[in-house]
Scaffold this active site. Structure first.
Site, PDB file in Angstrom:
ATOM      1  CB  CYS A 174      54.340 -86.260  16.236  1.00  0.00           C
ATOM      2  SG  CYS A 174      55.420 -85.083  15.409  1.00  0.00           S
ATOM      3  CG  HIS A 211      55.714 -88.545   8.363  1.00  0.00           C
ATOM      4  ND1 HIS A 211      55.379 -88.003   9.570  1.00  0.00           N
ATOM      5  CD2 HIS A 211      54.956 -87.911   7.435  1.00  0.00           C
ATOM      6  CE1 HIS A 211      54.450 -87.072   9.385  1.00  0.00           C
ATOM      7  NE2 HIS A 211      54.173 -86.995   8.099  1.00  0.00           N
ATOM      8  CD  GLU A 216      52.455 -84.923   5.840  1.00  0.00           C
ATOM      9  OE1 GLU A 216      51.522 -84.154   5.553  1.00  0.00           O
ATOM     10  OE2 GLU A 216      52.347 -85.840   6.672  1.00  0.00           O
ATOM     11  CB  CYS A 269      60.436 -89.719  11.837  1.00  0.00           C
ATOM     12  SG  CYS A 269      59.228 -88.695  10.951  1.00  0.00           S
ATOM     13  CG  ASP A 282      52.246 -87.206  12.873  1.00  0.00           C
ATOM     14  OD1 ASP A 282      53.275 -86.990  13.543  1.00  0.00           O
ATOM     15  OD2 ASP A 282      52.271 -87.320  11.639  1.00  0.00           O
ATOM     16  CB  SER A 283      53.322 -82.775  12.117  1.00  0.00           C
ATOM     17  OG  SER A 283      53.971 -83.851  11.471  1.00  0.00           O
TER      18      SER A 283
HETATM   19  N1  DGL Z   1      55.946 -87.669  12.151  1.00  0.00           N
HETATM   20  C1  DGL Z   1      56.755 -86.711  12.844  1.00  0.00           C
HETATM   21  C2  DGL Z   1      57.741 -87.382  13.755  1.00  0.00           C
HETATM   22  O1  DGL Z   1      57.534 -88.496  14.195  1.00  0.00           O
HETATM   23  C3  DGL Z   1      57.512 -85.720  12.000  1.00  0.00           C
HETATM   24  C4  DGL Z   1      56.812 -85.004  10.994  1.00  0.00           C
HETATM   25  C5  DGL Z   1      57.204 -83.584  10.710  1.00  0.00           C
HETATM   26  O2  DGL Z   1      58.354 -83.214  10.510  1.00  0.00           O
HETATM   27  O3  DGL Z   1      56.226 -82.866  10.657  1.00  0.00           O
HETATM   28  O4  DGL Z   1      58.732 -86.769  14.083  1.00  0.00           O
END
Ligand code: DGL
Length: 285
Positions: A73, A194, A158, A192, A10-11
């Protein structure tokens, strides 16, 4: 002892919400998690940059011996997965596999809605890619999908901001923008990885009849099914029950925040994925 873990990318921290569910469903496997925290968020970045960053991270995980990598992600799945699968992987490691989170989610999302109207919350990148519209359309053509980008949510998550007035402001703002256009939705997909961290506060400002769907459990079930259908990949994945965490950012920050996402204490290691460069490196299968 053979170590060829399933790579989870993931990012940043978001993929931990997926890993947590995968570990519950498939506890015996080894997992190597990589968060590109140093370069997160990916959401607002352009296609080329997301492809370039994701490819570097995938190459890193393959280089660590992962026979299978999950892009946990949505943004990377929307913007980089297809090119990685079709262009890069055949050159780097044709016997390995890279999978995303959008298709398994699209395959089941229609089952949750009675009204055939669903909301999809994601990053700007995911929403603009229209990947969900396309993929859901293949499985549930009758479903009406209303997308909403929530650009402030990933930076808040984050930074460990999950509660309080500032977060509430941005939760209400995006829900309001969506609900103004999307009367009749009974299902809200957190597209997402997150966003599940914001689920309690999202719930607070959402009408009661709308169900929130997070992806972790869906992706975990889909991975279980994939490994069952692909014994040639399953056999390459080591099964010692080990979990390892790598971050391109600060391990202190990662360990502090990650426990909330993962539900357990974590001891991560700092790595530099940019070292692998953009040049495709051939790896033995
Ligand atoms: N967790 C990422 C997703 O599912 C997004 C995070 C980011 O924008 O870096 O899209």
């Amino acid at each position: 002892m053979k170590y060829s873990p399933i790579g989870i990318f993931d990012s940043g921290y978001g993929g931990l919400t997926v890993l947590r569910e995968i570990v519950k469903t498939l506890p015996g496997y080894d997992y190597l998690y990589l968060g590109d925290n140093a370069r997160s968020p990916y959401g607002p970045r352009d296609f080329d940059t997301i492809y370039h960053y994701t490819l570097e991270c995938v190459q890193y995980l393959l280089g660590q011996g992962c026979p299978l990598v999950i892009l946990a992600c949505n943004t990377a799945s929307a913007k980089a997965l297809r090119n990685i699968q079709q262009l890069a992987l055949p050159q780097i490691a044709p016997g390995r596999r890279v999978l995303g989170v959008i298709r398994p989610t699209a395959e089941v999302i229609g089952q949750f809605s009675q009204t055939n109207k669903v909301g999809v919350l994601g990053t700007v990148g995911t929403v603009r890619s229209e990947s969900y519209l396309l993929e859901i359309g293949k499985f549930f053509p009758e479903l009406e999908v209303f997308q909403q980008a929530c650009p402030m949510w990933v930076p808040l998550v984050e930074n460990g901001e999950l509660e309080g007035e500032g977060v509430a402001f941005f939760v209400k703002k995006y829900l309001h923008e969506l609900l103004e256009r999307a009367a009749g939705i009974d299902t809200l997909l957190l597209a997402c990885t997150h966003y599940p961290l914001l689920q309690p506060i999202i719930q607070r400002y959402l009408p009661e009849h709308i169900n929130i769907i997070a992806q972790g459990g869906i992706v975990a079930e889909s991975l279980k099914d994939y490994l069952h259908r692909h014994p040639e990949i399953d056999i390459k994945c080591s099964k010692n029950g080990q979990r390892t965490f790598h971050t391109t950012g600060s391990p202190e920050d990662f360990d502090g925040h990650a426990a909330v996402f993962y539900g357990q204490k974590i001891a991560s290691v700092h790595v530099n994925c940019a070292k692998t460069g953009t040049i495709l490196q051939h790896l033995e299968d």
